[in-house]
Scaffold this active site. Structure first.
Site, PDB file in Angstrom:
ATOM      1  N   ASP A  53      45.183  77.544  36.330  1.00 34.15           N
ATOM      2  CA  ASP A  53      43.963  76.980  35.629  1.00 34.15           C
ATOM      3  C   ASP A  53      43.669  77.413  34.383  1.00 34.15           C
ATOM      4  O   ASP A  53      42.642  77.597  33.966  1.00 34.15           O
ATOM      5  CB  ASP A  53      42.882  77.323  36.732  1.00 34.15           C
ATOM      6  CG  ASP A  53      42.469  78.806  36.812  1.00 34.15           C
ATOM      7  OD1 ASP A  53      43.286  79.794  36.386  1.00 34.15           O
ATOM      8  OD2 ASP A  53      41.522  79.397  37.325  1.00 34.15           O
ATOM      9  N   GLU A  54      44.697  77.888  33.677  1.00 33.91           N
ATOM     10  CA  GLU A  54      44.690  78.582  32.425  1.00 33.91           C
ATOM     11  C   GLU A  54      45.795  78.049  31.547  1.00 33.91           C
ATOM     12  O   GLU A  54      47.025  78.317  32.053  1.00 33.91           O
ATOM     13  CB  GLU A  54      44.393  80.138  32.524  1.00 33.91           C
ATOM     14  CG  GLU A  54      43.639  80.670  31.354  1.00 33.91           C
ATOM     15  CD  GLU A  54      43.300  82.044  31.871  1.00 33.91           C
ATOM     16  OE1 GLU A  54      42.402  82.613  30.996  1.00 33.91           O
ATOM     17  OE2 GLU A  54      43.516  82.582  32.855  1.00 33.91           O
TER      18      GLU A  54
END
Length: 170
Positions: A53-54
């Site tokens: 998620d990054e």
């Protein structure tokens, strides 16, 4: 209760006896991650994933949103919410270290910009614990030396930091 992300389940259960643990759905997380990366790819080829998620995006020189990194971030965040169904935070800065700090600054669902002209004023009072990679143990070691802010850290000689902390000192 003091529970936070990246905490062990065991510790979280100690803090909250009534904790309800939801089973992860990694297939769903991976699908969301791939959908976000597809959105990122619409804005730049320079994508450095950090986790599901990054990611770091280098949008410098891109034609989207009249070249404005802030507008691209707003557009990307809006698309993620609309197309993937989750919120996203973004940090805009001249380098990855600062972008990481900026992305954490207004979580969840926030946007924070550190302009090149603001870097020194932003960093000087910043607690060293906000630097990516400085955990509780390193922060305690720095505090024992009287180093609590980035400004304090900048007053130390590089050689001293390298002697005390090896490569991490640099």
């Amino acid at each position: 209760l003091g529970i936070h992300s990246a905490m062990s389940t065991f510790r979280a259960q100690q803090l909250c006896r009534n904790l309800i643990i939801v089973q992860p759905d990694f297939a769903r997380y991976k699908a969301a991650s791939m959908a976000m990366r597809a959105i990122f790819a619409d804005y730049t080829d320079l994508i450095e994933p950090l986790s599901l998620d990054e990611a770091y995006l280098d949008v410098s020189g891109q034609p989207h949103c009249e070249g404005s990194a802030s507008r691209m971030a707003q557009e990307i965040r809006a698309r993620i919410e609309r197309e993937v169904g989750i919120t996203a935070s973004a940090g805009i800065a001249p380098n990855k270290l600062l972008a990481k700090i900026a992305s954490d600054w207004r979580k969840p669902d926030g946007l924070f910009v550190i302009r090149p002209s603001q870097v020194e004023a932003f960093l000087t009072p910043l607690p060293v614990g906000k630097i990516h990679g400085v955990g509780k143990v390193m922060q305690a070691k720095l505090t024992s030396l009287g180093i609590e802010t980035v400004g304090d850290l900048r007053l130390r000689e590089l050689m001293e930091l390298e002697q005390r902390f090896g490569r991490f000192g640099k």
